[in-house]
Design a protein around this motif. Structure first.
Motif, PDB file in Angstrom:
ATOM      1  N   ASN A  93       0.815  -1.215   0.000  1.00  0.00           N
ATOM      2  CA  ASN A  93       0.000   0.000   0.000  1.00  0.00           C
ATOM      3  C   ASN A  93       0.849   1.266   0.000  1.00  0.00           C
ATOM      4  O   ASN A  93       0.393   2.313   0.415  1.00  0.00           O
ATOM      5  CB  ASN A  93      -0.969  -0.009   1.191  1.00  0.00           C
ATOM      6  N   LEU A  94       2.090   1.141  -0.449  1.00  0.00           N
ATOM      7  CA  LEU A  94       2.936   2.326  -0.652  1.00  0.00           C
ATOM      8  C   LEU A  94       3.321   2.394  -2.122  1.00  0.00           C
ATOM      9  O   LEU A  94       3.445   1.371  -2.791  1.00  0.00           O
ATOM     10  CB  LEU A  94       4.209   2.223   0.193  1.00  0.00           C
ATOM     11  N   SER A  95       3.542   3.611  -2.587  1.00  0.00           N
ATOM     12  CA  SER A  95       4.024   3.744  -3.964  1.00  0.00           C
ATOM     13  C   SER A  95       5.508   3.392  -4.000  1.00  0.00           C
ATOM     14  O   SER A  95       6.157   3.265  -2.957  1.00  0.00           O
ATOM     15  CB  SER A  95       3.835   5.186  -4.438  1.00  0.00           C
ATOM     16  N   GLY A  96       6.033   3.252  -5.205  1.00  0.00           N
ATOM     17  CA  GLY A  96       7.459   2.929  -5.350  1.00  0.00           C
ATOM     18  C   GLY A  96       8.338   3.948  -4.657  1.00  0.00           C
ATOM     19  O   GLY A  96       9.284   3.610  -3.943  1.00  0.00           O
ATOM     20  N   GLY A  97       7.992   5.238  -4.841  1.00  0.00           N
ATOM     21  CA  GLY A  97       8.788   6.302  -4.226  1.00  0.00           C
ATOM     22  C   GLY A  97       8.726   6.262  -2.716  1.00  0.00           C
ATOM     23  O   GLY A  97       9.737   6.452  -2.031  1.00  0.00           O
ATOM     24  N   GLN A  98       7.537   6.009  -2.190  1.00  0.00           N
ATOM     25  CA  GLN A  98       7.388   5.953  -0.730  1.00  0.00           C
ATOM     26  C   GLN A  98       8.206   4.793  -0.148  1.00  0.00           C
ATOM     27  O   GLN A  98       8.851   4.929   0.888  1.00  0.00           O
ATOM     28  CB  GLN A  98       5.915   5.780  -0.366  1.00  0.00           C
ATOM     29  N   LYS A  99       8.170   3.671  -0.836  1.00  0.00           N
ATOM     30  CA  LYS A  99       8.941   2.508  -0.347  1.00  0.00           C
ATOM     31  C   LYS A  99      10.427   2.838  -0.296  1.00  0.00           C
ATOM     32  O   LYS A  99      11.108   2.534   0.680  1.00  0.00           O
ATOM     33  CB  LYS A  99       8.691   1.291  -1.250  1.00  0.00           C
ATOM     34  N   GLN A 100      10.928   3.486  -1.340  1.00  0.00           N
ATOM     35  CA  GLN A 100      12.340   3.844  -1.385  1.00  0.00           C
ATOM     36  C   GLN A 100      12.695   4.801  -0.259  1.00  0.00           C
ATOM     37  O   GLN A 100      13.738   4.679   0.380  1.00  0.00           O
ATOM     38  CB  GLN A 100      12.673   4.506  -2.733  1.00  0.00           C
ATOM     39  N   ARG A 101      11.800   5.745   0.004  1.00  0.00           N
ATOM     40  CA  ARG A 101      12.092   6.747   1.040  1.00  0.00           C
ATOM     41  C   ARG A 101      12.041   6.133   2.435  1.00  0.00           C
ATOM     42  O   ARG A 101      12.816   6.493   3.305  1.00  0.00           O
ATOM     43  CB  ARG A 101      11.129   7.940   0.912  1.00  0.00           C
ATOM     44  N   VAL A 102      11.116   5.180   2.638  1.00  0.00           N
ATOM     45  CA  VAL A 102      11.056   4.481   3.932  1.00  0.00           C
ATOM     46  C   VAL A 102      12.321   3.657   4.124  1.00  0.00           C
ATOM     47  O   VAL A 102      12.923   3.643   5.202  1.00  0.00           O
ATOM     48  CB  VAL A 102       9.792   3.584   4.012  1.00  0.00           C
ATOM     49  N   SER A 103      12.751   2.992   3.053  1.00  0.00           N
ATOM     50  CA  SER A 103      13.967   2.182   3.096  1.00  0.00           C
ATOM     51  C   SER A 103      15.175   3.053   3.425  1.00  0.00           C
ATOM     52  O   SER A 103      16.041   2.682   4.220  1.00  0.00           O
ATOM     53  CB  SER A 103      14.160   1.486   1.749  1.00  0.00           C
ATOM     54  N   LEU A 104      15.204   4.239   2.825  1.00  0.00           N
ATOM     55  CA  LEU A 104      16.297   5.179   3.079  1.00  0.00           C
ATOM     56  C   LEU A 104      16.234   5.695   4.528  1.00  0.00           C
ATOM     57  O   LEU A 104      17.260   5.771   5.218  1.00  0.00           O
ATOM     58  CB  LEU A 104      16.208   6.345   2.083  1.00  0.00           C
ATOM     59  N   ALA A 105      15.016   6.022   4.990  1.00  0.00           N
ATOM     60  CA  ALA A 105      14.845   6.536   6.349  1.00  0.00           C
ATOM     61  C   ALA A 105      15.322   5.504   7.379  1.00  0.00           C
ATOM     62  O   ALA A 105      15.917   5.852   8.400  1.00  0.00           O
ATOM     63  CB  ALA A 105      13.378   6.889   6.589  1.00  0.00           C
ATOM     64  N   ARG A 106      15.065   4.226   7.100  1.00  0.00           N
ATOM     65  CA  ARG A 106      15.522   3.154   7.997  1.00  0.00           C
ATOM     66  C   ARG A 106      17.042   3.208   8.152  1.00  0.00           C
ATOM     67  O   ARG A 106      17.573   3.079   9.263  1.00  0.00           O
ATOM     68  CB  ARG A 106      15.094   1.808   7.413  1.00  0.00           C
ATOM     69  N   ALA A 107      17.729   3.395   7.024  1.00  0.00           N
ATOM     70  CA  ALA A 107      19.189   3.429   7.066  1.00  0.00           C
ATOM     71  C   ALA A 107      19.695   4.690   7.777  1.00  0.00           C
ATOM     72  O   ALA A 107      20.594   4.629   8.610  1.00  0.00           O
ATOM     73  CB  ALA A 107      19.743   3.369   5.647  1.00  0.00           C
ATOM     74  N   VAL A 108      19.088   5.829   7.465  1.00  0.00           N
ATOM     75  CA  VAL A 108      19.548   7.098   8.054  1.00  0.00           C
ATOM     76  C   VAL A 108      19.334   7.076   9.572  1.00  0.00           C
ATOM     77  O   VAL A 108      20.197   7.508  10.335  1.00  0.00           O
ATOM     78  CB  VAL A 108      18.795   8.299   7.421  1.00  0.00           C
ATOM     79  N   TYR A 109      18.188   6.535   9.997  1.00  0.00           N
ATOM     80  CA  TYR A 109      17.871   6.504  11.429  1.00  0.00           C
ATOM     81  C   TYR A 109      18.903   5.696  12.214  1.00  0.00           C
ATOM     82  O   TYR A 109      19.132   5.950  13.391  1.00  0.00           O
ATOM     83  CB  TYR A 109      16.473   5.903  11.631  1.00  0.00           C
ATOM     84  N   ARG A 110      19.568   4.779  11.547  1.00  0.00           N
ATOM     85  CA  ARG A 110      20.488   3.854  12.216  1.00  0.00           C
ATOM     86  C   ARG A 110      21.728   4.565  12.760  1.00  0.00           C
ATOM     87  O   ARG A 110      22.394   4.044  13.639  1.00  0.00           O
ATOM     88  CB  ARG A 110      20.863   2.761  11.191  1.00  0.00           C
ATOM     89  N   LYS A 111      22.088   5.739  12.204  1.00  0.00           N
ATOM     90  CA  LYS A 111      23.314   6.459  12.613  1.00  0.00           C
ATOM     91  C   LYS A 111      24.535   5.554  12.478  1.00  0.00           C
ATOM     92  O   LYS A 111      25.341   5.409  13.402  1.00  0.00           O
ATOM     93  CB  LYS A 111      23.214   6.955  14.064  1.00  0.00           C
ATOM     94  N   ALA A 112      24.643   4.964  11.320  1.00  0.00           N
ATOM     95  CA  ALA A 112      25.769   4.046  11.073  1.00  0.00           C
ATOM     96  C   ALA A 112      26.998   4.846  10.653  1.00  0.00           C
ATOM     97  O   ALA A 112      26.930   6.057  10.409  1.00  0.00           O
ATOM     98  CB  ALA A 112      25.394   3.045  10.000  1.00  0.00           C
ATOM     99  N   ASP A 113      28.137   4.137  10.549  1.00  0.00           N
ATOM    100  CA  ASP A 113      29.390   4.806  10.148  1.00  0.00           C
ATOM    101  C   ASP A 113      29.577   4.763   8.636  1.00  0.00           C
ATOM    102  O   ASP A 113      30.139   5.679   8.042  1.00  0.00           O
ATOM    103  CB  ASP A 113      30.582   4.119  10.831  1.00  0.00           C
ATOM    104  N   VAL A 114      29.110   3.680   8.010  1.00  0.00           N
ATOM    105  CA  VAL A 114      29.263   3.509   6.556  1.00  0.00           C
ATOM    106  C   VAL A 114      27.879   3.277   5.957  1.00  0.00           C
ATOM    107  O   VAL A 114      27.117   2.444   6.445  1.00  0.00           O
ATOM    108  CB  VAL A 114      30.185   2.300   6.235  1.00  0.00           C
ATOM    109  N   TYR A 115      27.567   4.019   4.892  1.00  0.00           N
ATOM    110  CA  TYR A 115      26.278   3.882   4.220  1.00  0.00           C
ATOM    111  C   TYR A 115      26.489   3.358   2.803  1.00  0.00           C
ATOM    112  O   TYR A 115      27.252   3.953   2.035  1.00  0.00           O
ATOM    113  CB  TYR A 115      25.544   5.226   4.174  1.00  0.00           C
TER     114      TYR A 115
END
Length: 1506
Positions: free
Chosen positions: A755-777
């Protein structure tokens, strides 16, 4: 012993005249004072020490001193003191002649010491946490039973001589007996939990943990749940917690270590056998195959060994129960023989008859108890094996290598944890029959030999004949089953594809073509099933007639070989009882061998999977974070997706500095995604060195979204920090989406982000990574599916110099040219090698391939993003034709890639009522109906079979049982035949009648089973067709909220239950119902007084059954509902394994899997215990009937003949089994009729408008012009949600080219959905060529207009079928379409040309090729209206140019609507419509809109077009 007794002035130990040959039997005083006293004591002294040692090693912590324990101890000490008082009394009173009273002195001493030992055991058990003592329960039972004879003697003496003749002794005995009896009663209760028990405060603990030994044996502890289930339908919260020993954590912890050890040994063994020797000439194919088979066998054997070590001891305990059961089972015919001997002997004392009657009851009851304890042990072991295997498979799926993953689809892995674990569970139940059944057969034949002499060999001959027949039938059925399963697999695979690509089917109006394909498979499947069922009917007829055939052959040979051979009641009915016993091992043996062989295959499959290569953690050196140095380093790296085959990356040398932004560019298939995978350790490292410093976050090319809330997808197991969360959501441009979603970030996301568009899915996927505060992306083209201005926003706020990740190391795969100048380093990949490396300016200055590529597209896309939709990993597909290098995203997509995703954010599931804290719940969870199955489900099922078949079935059953009754009664008449001159007369005639009646029964059995099977197939065909029609005619909204797993479950498991389980259950239920009727008639004819017992037993039976069925059905539903989430979670995890690994979240996912498995087992455990509870209670009722029949027979000895007694008692012995089987089969039918209920569920869901309208006057060539008019058109996704389109009025002229632009959620795709009536208008109308589209059939509309969708979906089948499923076009037309879509040269090179087989999802074609196939479909249809839904967003610039040029030339005379991401593609259109929040904000030609400097101008400026 006699000397000791005679010294004490007592009778000898044993006196037959006193005990047996007397109307008033008694045991001698010596026996009473020695054996009856010493026997319980000997038992305790022999077993006690072993028991104490056992407690020493298995103690669970002490129990505090409870009132129960105190009572037991005090009573024990009283018993000890009584004994010593007795000794003291003897010493004082008989001190002079003490040697003459040794028995009276020894017995109380032994008894007192034993009671002291019992008190010690009570205390030791308390200290070791034993709450209910088996040892002491049996001891007190023996003590009380042995005291019954002296009790009777004392009571008799009081009656005869008076109480005061020896009042002191009587009082002492009665007090002592009362204390023993009280101890026995107290031992029926269990003590409180040990103080160290950590689970004391668990909510709703399993009552078996608090149950006493007696309660466990009789399953009384289960009664509470049955009563609750009877009063109100059970809910999940009513179920008990799992016992600790049944939980996943407890089972898998040790097993995993053990399995790892076995795997290491196996690998070392393989290495020593072949791998470590230098390989000479290449192994032949045959040798490799043999080696592979040996590896599979070894791995399967290793798995068996590990499971046996873990669960073997508990299983052996169950085996011990089975041996006891068999001992009692074989004792029953011997006692029956004694009873019939008593009936023949008129001089026998009556008490012997009553004793034999009671013995029959006791042995039958004990046999029943031990049988169900064995079954309980087996099912418990089976449940634990299931948990263990699921746990091992799940953990393996998280570490399996990419090469190994290629050979294991998601479906296969799910199959391992569903079908293969079920086969192992079946084997646990039937494995003992493999070795025990031959022993049982041999014992039966031995006892038959004793009765009938060599004639018993005729029975063996019959068995030998029946076996090969059934073996031959089983072999033919297994072949037919393979054929059937092949068609079933094909049907389910096709259904999976249909459900995944349902949106495409609806757009193209292809439902009918695919419906016919499914029905084609279904018809072949049912034909194979029909033939299999006819063979099965022969098998059933031969098996059910086997007791008659064996009896007929043995009795026939017996009476024909010698006239002096007499068939009396004893011979006939004891033989029949033995033959009845013989039937069980005869039926079990082939089944046990079959299930064992299937389990061996499953063990091999599981072993093979569990021994697959794993990702090597040391391929990537994960170093702790340090602020200086390089973040990612690859030195001389060569990588491949498997050990063999060409490498996907060669000679890679990369150093990524800390905090730098590295862009990776290259053509489709150049290895960009593979480079990120190499950094993650997902590929096979062949040479070189890879190191990564610090934690890693990864954004895959195809967004992997969990079926959880939006918030949970972003936070992904981390602690939620509100301020950081808000910054991340804003930076990833998700705030506008959160406003529109019904529950904000608490909105639940459907399977695969449906129930998400392609763009929304990509942005959620990106937000998951950004929220992690990792050292390497590591970012794999994260901006491919977002709008231009959104992409710019995200780049600036996340990756750019001022973004959230500005200080982190970022490796960004991109096709977007505008971002490249801001990168610190650009890597140019060509065919797996880095050809150029440097900053943007350096590479442009070099004037190489990169600079040429930039210049080529700079004119029109200088700053344009290369936007893509949700896409399968294109970058893993090589450029040469369609040879595939599988990358980790293919692992993510698995074999169930969803293409049914709605591309607009508005298409959300109905989540108004969802609470934000709900985690991981299915979009619309599979619901369990409550209560008994409604009567209309049965009516529905039988209505589909038809009355014409039901009446003959009932008639055949009645005839079958009448024949059975007749031949059994004939046997009793024969047995009572008088003996004249040592022979019986007319034996030939009697044998002939007996044979004719038995043969008639066999034929009618065959008729009934065939009729029911055919009826079942008829019903199944109708119900499947209804289900298929209901699902395919459902609107898109239905598929968004219904997980595909639920629907597939209906088409596979539920349809299979309707195919096989319901007819099989009906056969069994009707067969046993009529058999019970036969038994009741026989017992009532023989003994009319039995009716007095039968009536209350029938009422009790109905009472127990009503309790059971209500609970059992609900438990089955709850178990079925809790099973789906396990497979959904497996599916999800396997597809997102690379993401889970990259984020190091394996432990959390393992805990989630454990939780789901345990939740399922909480319903499965009471479900199988319910069957045991029922059987124990019902078989007790059956045993009461045995007691009644035998007792009435004894009482009516003078009037009843031995033959009729033998007939009545031998049949009443079968009642225990019959009653259990009736309720079990009844419950099976009711449980499986739930499948009819679940299949019919979708009959009442909302349906689309009709596909075609009869008598439609629509012209064949419509639409001829292609004009589109919208009048006040409004659209809503759900009632209560905001309008997706708000009263739009619009007129599009013939041949006009219209571009539709706007950010995600503006309503662009909603417009396309409205034109195709995927969503129906909430208000207003759409006219095409002046015809209101709401007034024509959906297929009439959708087949006359064309769409090229964003997701290029292909189905498994030929390429031609994918282009033209209805075969409506000639080959020339198809080739022409391929030529225009630039695919002709590619298809011409394929060996099968148009018949080239596309794999599931078209994965053996590159993404660009799949998009060109979609273009070819449009060219083939060549309708007057063409809609492009972001059709080129998922392809590179070259493919985009091909598609755009074809559309401009070939669709010049058509009306074209383009929902655009790349603005340059619509700059030459006649009109552009700018949408925002469901409204048209701007509409004019592109040039006019730019000159007006409005919204469109800003978008063009961001894209670098102005």
């Amino acid at each position: 012993m006699d000397n000791l007794c005679s010294l004490s002035g007592l009778d000898p130990l044993w006196d037959w005249n006193l005990t047996w040959y007397t109307p008033h039997p008694d045991l001698s005083q010596c026996f009473q004072h020695t054996v009856l006293v010493w026997f319980p004591c000997m038992y305790l002294w022999s077993c006690g020490p072993l028991y104490l040692v056992y407690l020493w090693f298995t103690g669970q912590g002490g129990i505090s001193l409870t009132s129960l324990c105190c009572a037991k101890t005090v009573l024990g000490l009283c018993l000890v003191s009584f004994g010593f008082l007795e000794v003291f009394y003897v010493l004082v009173e008989r001190s002079a002649e003490i040697h003459q009273h040794m028995v009276f002195l020894l017995s109380p001493v032994i008894r007192s010491l034993t009671m002291l030992l019992a008190v010690c055991v009570i205390q030791w058990e308390r200290m070791k946490g034993c709450r209910s003592s088996v040892l002491l329960f049996l001891f007190w039972t023996l003590a009380v039973v042995c005291s019954l004879v002296p009790l009777r003697a004392n009571i008799q003496q009081i009656i005869e001589e008076g109480f005061f003749t020896d009042a002191m002794r009587f009082i002492a005995f009665f007090v002592y007996f009362s204390l023993q009896l009280t101890q026995l009663i107290l031992s029926c209760f269990s003590d409180q939990r040990p103080s160290t028990d950590t689970h004391t405060y668990r909510k709703n603990p399993c009552p078996v943990e608090d149950a006493s030994f007696l309660s466990k044996m009789l399953f009384w502890w289960f009664g509470g749940l049955v009563i609750r289930g009877y009063r109100t339908p059970l809910q999940a919260e009513d179920l008990w917690c799992l016992r600790e020993e049944d939980s996943s954590d407890c089972i898998i912890a040790d097993l995993e270590i053990d399995w790892a050890r076995e795997c290491t040994k196996l690998q070392q063994k393989e290495c020593s056998l072949s791998g470590c020797r230098p390989t000479g000439p290449k192994l032949t194919e045959q040798t490799q195959l043999l080696k592979k088979l040996r590896q599979e066998q070894n791995s399967g054997f290793c798995l068996f060994r590990v499971l046996a070590r873990s669960f073997g001891p508990f299983f052996l305990k169950g085996t011990l129960f089975l041996i006891f059961h068999d001992a009692f089972m074989f004792s029953i015919p011997q006692v029956l023989s004694l009873l019939l001997g008593f009936m023949c002997d008129q001089d026998s004392d009556l008490w012997k008859g009553f004793m034999f009657a009671f013995l029959l009851f006791l042995l039958s009851s004990l046999q029943s108890l031990f049988n169900h304890q064995y079954m309980y042990s087996c099912f418990t072991v089976g449940m634990r094996v299931k948990t263990a295997v699921m746990g091992l498979v799940y953990r393996k799926s998280l570490v399996i290598s990419s090469a190994a993953r290629q050979s294991c689809t998601v479906g296969e892995i799910v199959n391992l944890v569903s079908a293969d674990t079920q086969k192992l569970m079946d084997m646990v139940v039937y494995f003992n029959a493999v070795w025990l059944a031959p022993i049982e057969i041999a014992l039966c034949l031995y006892f038959l030999w004793q009765l009938l002499g060599p004639s018993a060999l005729a029975g063996i001959a019959t068995v030998i004949l029946i076996f090969p027949l059934n073996g031959f039938i089983a072999k033919m059925r297994s072949k037919l089953q393979e054929v059937q399963m092949r068609y079933t697999d094909s049907r389910i695979k096709l259904m999976n594809e249909i459900l995944s690509g349902i949106k495409i089917l609806k757009f193209y109006a292809w439902e009918q073509a695919f419906l016919e394909r499914v029905l084609g498979y279904r018809e072949k499947e049912l034909n194979a099933l029909k033939r299999s069922q006819v063979l099965y009917s022969i098998s059933i007829a031969s098996f059910n007639s086997s007791s008659f055939l064996i009896a007929f052959s043995m009795f026939g040979v017996y009476v024909l070989v010698d006239d002096k051979n007499i068939l009396d009641a004893q011979k006939v009915f004891v033989s029949m009882a033995l033959i009845h016993i013989l039937k069980t091992p005869l039926s079990q043996l082939p089944f046990a061998m079959s299930t064992t062989m299937q389990a061996v295959v499953s063990l091999r499959r599981l072993g093979k999977f569990l021994c697959q290569d794993e990702l090597k953690p040391d391929d990537v050196d994960r170093e702790p974070y340090s602020p200086d140095g390089d973040g990612v380093v690859i030195d001389s790296g060569t990588f491949g997706w498997s050990k063999e085959g060409p490498p996907c990356l060669m000679r890679i040398n990369v150093r990524v500095k800390k905090g730098s932004l590295v862009a990776v560019v290259g053509h489709v298939g150049s290895g960009k995604s593979s480079l990120l995978s190499a950094m993650l350790g997902e590929t096979e490292k062949r040479s070189g060195h890879v190191s990564v410093k610090g934690s890693v976050a990864y954004v895959p090319q195809q967004a992997w979204i969990q079926n959880a809330t939006l918030k949970d997808n972003i936070v992904f197991g981390q602690e939620r920090k509100e301020s950081w969360y808000r910054r991340v959501v804003e930076a990833c441009a998700l705030l506008p989406d959160l406003e529109i979603l019904p529950a904000g970030d608490g909105t639940e996301i459907g399977e695969k982000g449906l129930n998400l568009s392609g763009g929304q899915k990509q942005r959620v996927s990106l937000a998951r990574a950004v929220y992690r505060k990792a050292d390497v992306y590591l970012l794999d083209d994260p901006l491919s599916a977002v709008d231009t201005h959104v992409g710019q926003h995200i780049f600036e706020r996340v990756f750019g110099a001022e973004g959230l990740l500005k200080d982190q190391t970022r490796v960004l795969v991109t096709h977007g040219l505008s971002f490249l100048p801001q990168a610190d380093l650009i890597l140019v990949l060509v065919e797996g090698e880095i050809t150029e490396m440097g900053s943007y300016l350096e590479l442009m200055a070099r004037d190489g391939a990169f600079a040429e590529f930039i210049r080529l597209f700079a004119g029109n896309e200088r700053k344009e993003r290369s936007h893509r939709g949700t896409r399968k990993s294109v970058s893993r597909l090589s450029m040469t034709d369609f040879s595939i290098d599988l990358s980790q995203e293919q692992l993510i997509s698995g074999d169930m890639m969803s293409s049914a995703s709605i591309q607009t954010m508005e298409a959300i599931s109905d989540t108004e009522d969802q609470k934000q804290e709900v985690l991981g719940k299915l979009t619309e969870a599979d619901k369990a109906n409550t209560g008994r199955v409604k009567l209309e489900m049965y009516v529905e099922y039988f209505r589909t079979i038809g009355l014409a078949l039901i009446i003959p079935i009932v008639f055949l059953y009645a005839f079958q049982q009448a024949a059975s009754l007749a031949y059994n009664y004939w046997l009793s008449v024969w047995a009572d035949d008088p003996i004249i001159n040592g022979t019986q007369i007319d034996t030939d005639l009697k044998l002939g009648v007996f044979g004719a009646l038995g043969f008639a029964q066999g034929v009618s059995i065959f008729g009934t089973t065939v009729a029911i099977s055919l009826g079942g197939i008829i019903a199944s065909r109708h119900l499947h067709l209804d289900l298929l029609n209901n699902v395919l005619r459902s609107p898109m909204a239905f598929f968004e909220v219904t997980p595909s797993g639920n629907l597939l479950n209906r088409f596979s498991k539920e349809v299979d239950a309707i195919d096989c389980m319901i007819p099989d259950g009906l056969k069994m239920m009707l067969g046993y119902l009529f058999k019970l009727l036969e038994v009741c008639i026989i017992v009532l004819v023989a003994m009319p007084f039995a009716g007095v017992v039968l009536l209350p037993l029938t009422l009790l039976y109905a009472f127990i059954q009503s309790f059971y069925v209500a609970t059992s059905c609900q438990l089955r539903r709850l178990e079925a509902v809790s099973r789906s989430p396990i497979y959904t979670h497996f599916n999800e995890t396997v597809q997102g394994a690379s993401v889970v690994r990259a984020f190091s979240e394996q432990e959390r996912f393992i805990l989630q899997a454990n939780g789901r498995i345990d939740h399922n087992q909480t319903a499965y455990f009471p479900r199988f215990v319910a069957t045991r509870w029922l059987a124990v209670n019902l078989e007790f009722l059956g045993n009461l009937l045995v007691l009644a029949a035998a007792t009435l027979a004894v009482m009516g000895r003078d009037t009843l003949s031995p033959g009729i007694v033998g007939l009545a008692v031998s049949h009443s012995l079968q009642v225990t089994g019959i009653l259990s089987w009736i309720v079990r089969s009844w419950t099976d039918v009711e449980n499986n009729i739930v499948s009819v209920e679940r299949v019919k569920e979708y009959a009442d869901t909302p349906k689309e408008a009709p596909w075609t309208i009869e008598g439609s006057m629509l012209p064949l060539a419509w639409p001829t012009h292609g004009t589109i008019e919208l009048e006040e058109y409004g659209l809503q996704y759900r009632k209560g949600l905001d309008w997706a389109l708000k009263g739009i009025s619009l007129s599009i002229q013939e041949k006009e080219k219209v571009g539709i632009v706007g950010r995600t959620g503006a309503g662009k795709s909603s417009l396309a959905l409205g034109i195709f009536r995927i969503l129906e208008a909430a208000k207003g109308e759409i006219y095409i060529d002046g015809i209101n589209i709401a007034q024509i059939g959906l297929h009439e509309l959708r087949s006359r207009i064309t769409i090229i969708p964003q997701d290029p979906v292909l189905f498994s089948g030929s390429l031609r079928m994918n282009l033209d499923p209805f075969d409506g076009y000639s080959d020339e037309e198809v080739w022409r379409a391929l030529e225009l879509s630039h695919l002709k040269s590619f298809v011409s090179c394929l060996p099968d040309k148009l018949n080239h087989e596309c794999s599931e999802g078209g994965e053996n074609l590159s993404l660009g090729q799949r998009q060109l196939v979609c273009l070819a479909r449009a060219l083939l249809r060549k309708t007057k209206i063409l809609v492009l839904d972001e059709a080129t967003a998922a392809v590179d610039l070259e493919t985009d140019n091909l598609i755009q040029s074809t559309i401009r030339t070939q669709f010049d005379d058509c009306t074209v609507l383009t929902i655009a991401h790349r603005l340059n593609t619509i700059m030459d259109y006649t009109r552009v419509i700018v949408m925002d929040r469901g409204l048209i904000t701007e509409m004019d030609s592109p040039s006019n809109l730019i000159s007006e400097r409005g919204q469109f101008y800003l978008m063009c400026r961001e894209a670098g077009l102005v």
